[in-house]
Design a protein around this motif. Structure first.
Motif, short mmCIF file in Angstrom:
data_model
loop_
_atom_site.label_atom_id
_atom_site.label_comp_id
_atom_site.label_asym_id
_atom_site.label_seq_id
_atom_site.Cartn_x
_atom_site.Cartn_y
_atom_site.Cartn_z
N MET A 230 0.85 -1.19 0.00
CA MET A 230 0.00 0.00 0.00
C MET A 230 0.89 1.25 0.00
N PRO A 231 0.63 2.22 -0.89
CA PRO A 231 1.44 3.43 -0.94
C PRO A 231 1.34 4.22 0.36
N VAL A 232 2.41 4.90 0.70
CA VAL A 232 2.46 5.75 1.89
C VAL A 232 2.50 7.20 1.43
N ASP A 233 1.67 8.05 2.06
CA ASP A 233 1.57 9.44 1.61
C ASP A 233 2.89 10.17 1.72
N ASP A 234 3.55 10.05 2.86
CA ASP A 234 4.83 10.74 3.07
C ASP A 234 5.87 9.73 3.54
N PRO A 235 6.41 8.94 2.63
CA PRO A 235 7.35 7.90 3.05
C PRO A 235 8.69 8.50 3.49
N PHE A 236 9.39 7.74 4.31
CA PHE A 236 10.74 8.10 4.73
C PHE A 236 11.72 7.44 3.76
N LEU A 237 12.61 8.23 3.18
CA LEU A 237 13.56 7.73 2.21
C LEU A 237 14.97 7.73 2.82
N SER A 238 15.72 6.68 2.53
CA SER A 238 17.08 6.55 3.05
C SER A 238 17.97 5.97 1.96
N ARG A 239 19.26 6.26 2.07
CA ARG A 239 20.25 5.73 1.14
C ARG A 239 21.25 4.90 1.92
N ALA A 240 21.43 3.63 1.52
CA ALA A 240 22.40 2.75 2.17
C ALA A 240 22.72 1.59 1.23
N PHE A 241 23.98 1.20 1.20
CA PHE A 241 24.45 0.06 0.41
C PHE A 241 24.07 0.18 -1.08
N LEU B 42 21.49 1.52 -2.39
CA LEU B 42 20.07 1.38 -2.66
C LEU B 42 19.27 2.52 -2.02
N LEU B 43 18.12 2.80 -2.64
CA LEU B 43 17.17 3.74 -2.06
C LEU B 43 16.10 2.94 -1.34
N TRP B 44 15.95 3.19 -0.04
CA TRP B 44 15.01 2.48 0.82
C TRP B 44 13.84 3.40 1.14
N GLU B 45 12.63 2.89 0.99
CA GLU B 45 11.42 3.65 1.33
C GLU B 45 10.68 2.93 2.45
N SER B 46 10.31 3.68 3.50
CA SER B 46 9.68 3.05 4.65
C SER B 46 8.55 3.93 5.17
N ASP B 47 7.58 3.30 5.84
CA ASP B 47 6.52 4.07 6.48
C ASP B 47 6.93 4.55 7.87
N VAL C 104 16.65 12.73 0.07
CA VAL C 104 15.58 13.53 -0.53
C VAL C 104 15.43 13.20 -2.00
N GLU C 105 15.89 12.02 -2.40
CA GLU C 105 15.82 11.62 -3.80
C GLU C 105 14.37 11.45 -4.25
N SER C 106 14.20 11.51 -5.55
CA SER C 106 12.90 11.20 -6.14
C SER C 106 13.05 9.94 -6.99
N GLY C 107 11.93 9.38 -7.40
CA GLY C 107 11.98 8.17 -8.20
C GLY C 107 11.62 6.95 -7.38
N ALA C 108 11.53 5.83 -8.08
CA ALA C 108 11.11 4.58 -7.44
C ALA C 108 12.18 4.06 -6.49
N ALA C 109 11.74 3.58 -5.33
CA ALA C 109 12.66 3.00 -4.36
C ALA C 109 13.09 1.61 -4.81
N ASP C 110 14.30 1.21 -4.37
CA ASP C 110 14.77 -0.15 -4.64
C ASP C 110 14.15 -1.14 -3.68
N VAL C 111 13.93 -0.72 -2.44
CA VAL C 111 13.37 -1.59 -1.40
C VAL C 111 12.31 -0.81 -0.62
N THR C 112 11.15 -1.42 -0.38
CA THR C 112 10.12 -0.81 0.45
C THR C 112 10.01 -1.59 1.75
N VAL C 113 9.78 -0.86 2.86
CA VAL C 113 9.70 -1.44 4.20
C VAL C 113 8.39 -0.97 4.83
N PRO D 12 28.87 2.03 0.62
CA PRO D 12 28.71 2.64 1.94
C PRO D 12 27.42 2.21 2.64
N GLY D 13 27.52 1.99 3.96
CA GLY D 13 26.38 1.55 4.76
C GLY D 13 25.87 2.66 5.66
#
Length: 293
Positions: free
Chosen positions: A1-12, A14-19, A29-38, A168-169
């Motif tokens: 399910m999409p999240v209105d204001d997801p939290f985005l992070s960069r590690a290893f 990859l772009l990680w998107e989480s609720d 603060v990247e835009s575009g599709a995340a590599d991994v959703t949490v 980088p981690g």
């Protein structure tokens, strides 16, 4: 399910998107599709037919891992669902085994060690629990190095003749307050870090152990292969042969040497080890019998 204001992070890499915030990763603060959703779930669906491994199972489409009262479902290398009756924030266990499972599923090579950038190359510090990897990592950062990763380090696949690189981690090191295990449990402490989008060539492996590793190419390959993160999981996750081949090819091109771990020679201070290592890496120091040379 999409999240209105997801939290985005960069590690290893990859772009990680989480609720919920992934507080051990670097915010993005990247835009575009995340590599991994949490996503946190109220409950997880049954998954049957898996292969039991440690605190979980491996399935055709992913894995399940349990730690305390938290359960994590990994789906390929693209999605993580988790549930816990006691945690609202993402449990700390996510940032170790769960992330390593995701990365392995994507064909990367998770390693158990801390890495520092020195003179443009990554130095991987490895050894058993309590050997002093994070403490030495911190000492090298205080001498001008930049953090690449702590505890969980990740290498890209390596082909024959290729150059091994680390991704980088998290931007922090787990350290004991005051630098001593007697002063409490480890806490994350922020550290100067390399650019999270930068790939660092792996130049050296430093093994914190009392004895020298076996000589020759076979010894080098064995020494690097022994640093796989959660090796029992890595035996049953996809891309096993790619990981083994990558470790073999990487071992041909990196410099390896040993230093006594924290429990092996408690009489040698962490600052002495860091100074000695810096001189070894720059080829400016002489032999020191304290380090078995």
């Amino acid at each position: 399910m999409p999240v209105d204001d997801p939290f985005l992070s960069r590690a290893f890499g990859l772009l990680w998107e989480s609720d919920r915030p992934l507080d051990q990763f670097m915010a993005s603060v990247e835009s575009g599709a995340a590599d991994v959703t949490v996503r946190r779930q109220t409950h997880l669906q049954d998954r049957r037919g898996g292969t039991p491994i440690n605190n979980g199972e491996v399935f055709a489409d992913g894995a399940r891992f349990r730690f305390g009262d938290a359960t994590f479902d990994v789906f390929g290398g693209e999605r993580v669902d988790w549930a816990s009756p006691s945690d609202d924030a993402v449990p700390a266990a996510f940032f170790g085994t769960v992330v390593a499972i995701v990365l392995a599923w994507r064909g990367l090579v998770p390693l158990h060690g801390s890495a520092v950038e020195i003179d443009g190359q990554a130095v991987l510090l490895a050894g058993p629990s309590g050997a002093g990897k994070s403490t030495l990592c911190d000492a090298l950062v205080r001498r001008g190095g930049k953090l690449v990763s702590d505890d969980l380090s990740v290498m890209k696949p390596v082909a024959d003749g290729g150059v091994p690189v680390l991704l980088p981690g998290r931007p922090a090191i787990r350290l004991f307050p005051g630098g001593s295990p007697s002063e409490g449990i480890k806490h994350l402490q922020p550290a100067p870090m390399v650019d999270p989008d930068r790939e660092l060539p792996l130049g050296s492996l430093v093994l914190l152990q009392p004895s020298a590793m076996a000589a020759g190419p076979a010894g080098a390959s064995e020494a690097l292969s022994a640093q796989l993160f959660r090796p029992r999981w890595m035996q049953v996750l996809p891309h096993r042969q790619t990981r083994l081949a990558s470790l073999f090819y990487a071992s041909r091109s990196i410099t390896m040497f040993t230093l006594p771990g924290a429990k092996d020679r408690p009489d040698i201070s962490i600052d002495d080890k860091a100074d000695h290592l810096m001189s070894r890496l720059s080829n400016t120091g002489g032999l020191d019998p304290r380090f078995g040379e």
